[in-house]
Write an enzyme that holds these catalytic residues in place. Sequence first.
Site, PDB file in Angstrom:
ATOM      1  N   ASP A   1      -5.417  -3.873  -2.589  1.00  0.00           N
ATOM      2  CA  ASP A   1      -4.464  -3.441  -1.563  1.00  0.00           C
ATOM      3  C   ASP A   1      -3.761  -4.620  -0.872  1.00  0.00           C
ATOM      4  O   ASP A   1      -4.404  -5.537  -0.373  1.00  0.00           O
ATOM      5  CB  ASP A   1      -5.238  -2.629  -0.514  1.00  0.00           C
ATOM      6  CG  ASP A   1      -4.335  -1.826   0.395  1.00  0.00           C
ATOM      7  OD1 ASP A   1      -3.259  -2.320   0.759  1.00  0.00           O
ATOM      8  OD2 ASP A   1      -4.722  -0.699   0.739  1.00  0.00           O
TER       9      ASP A   1
ATOM     10  N   SER B   1       0.837  -1.192   0.000  1.00  0.00           N
ATOM     11  CA  SER B   1       0.000   0.000   0.000  1.00  0.00           C
ATOM     12  C   SER B   1       0.875   1.247   0.000  1.00  0.00           C
ATOM     13  O   SER B   1       1.766   1.365  -0.828  1.00  0.00           O
ATOM     14  CB  SER B   1      -0.966  -0.042   1.187  1.00  0.00           C
ATOM     15  OG  SER B   1      -2.042   0.849   0.984  1.00  0.00           O
TER      16      SER B   1
END
Length: 309
Positions: A155, A40
Amino acid sequence: MSKNVALVLGSGGARGLAHIGAIEALEQRGYTITGIAGCSMGSIIAGMYAAGELPKAKEWFLSVDKQLILRMMDINLLSGNSLVKGQRIIKELEKVVPDRPMETLQIPCSIVATDMIRAEEVIFRSGSLFEAVRASISIPLFFQPVQLGQRLLIDGGILNPLPLHVVSRTEGDILVAMDISGKDSMPVQDVYEPIDVESKLNELKKTGVPVPATWERQIRLLGKRVDSILEHRARDLGRKVSFVSVLDRMSDIQIQQNTLLSLRLTPPDVHAVMRQYAYNTFDFDKAEQIIADGYRIMNEALERYEKNK
């Protein structure tokens, strides 16, 4: 004592700017980062550092304001799976640091995404740097997922917010974790304030309006009753959370628990922690403060480590 470091940068939105300060603290104390991994927001900083472009990236992040954040939001009206396409932010990053093959980076870099079809980790160590970053930052429902072949990537923090097991390591190095999703309690605003009836009565008397004694007694009784109702409502935590905050908290708890699991499975030598509610996910306009906090947090963690060696 070894000064070689395998560094792992966790997920956490704008808190990921703390990774810049953490890296600066490591380098100023004489440590050499020989391998780096992130997911991320941690993937962006890991990639920029491995490319040797972190100072340039830092300068750009310090220039980010709310207006630029809004301009980077390419709203996705045609798809029902996300709010934002996510391509505009990548184009902005490429203006700062041009894309390049991960095999050509100055140090080994590992970037983690999640295959939502197979519920598996996907680890990038080769290919386009920004393709890996784009996949790793795909916050579900916010950024559009990235399709690579038969994989649909979101993610990396969904499965592993602190990917300690994927970083490339050299013999005898120190495993350092910059954890920006430290376990924290959900902030609940206390909106209850006791009613100061006496001051209200005094203000009324100062206006010259006559207040009979029977009125004063009734006003005091009414004030106590209203005060009791407000206090009871303030104790009802269910009134202080919305549908959105419940969903957000569910995600926070999942990230916290997955982080703790990663730490147990692969304990780092140095564990620097920023609490999850230190900053909001989109506090990018607070870059200078977040970077400074990251520097302080890593320095403190390294002092504890060095003291015990």
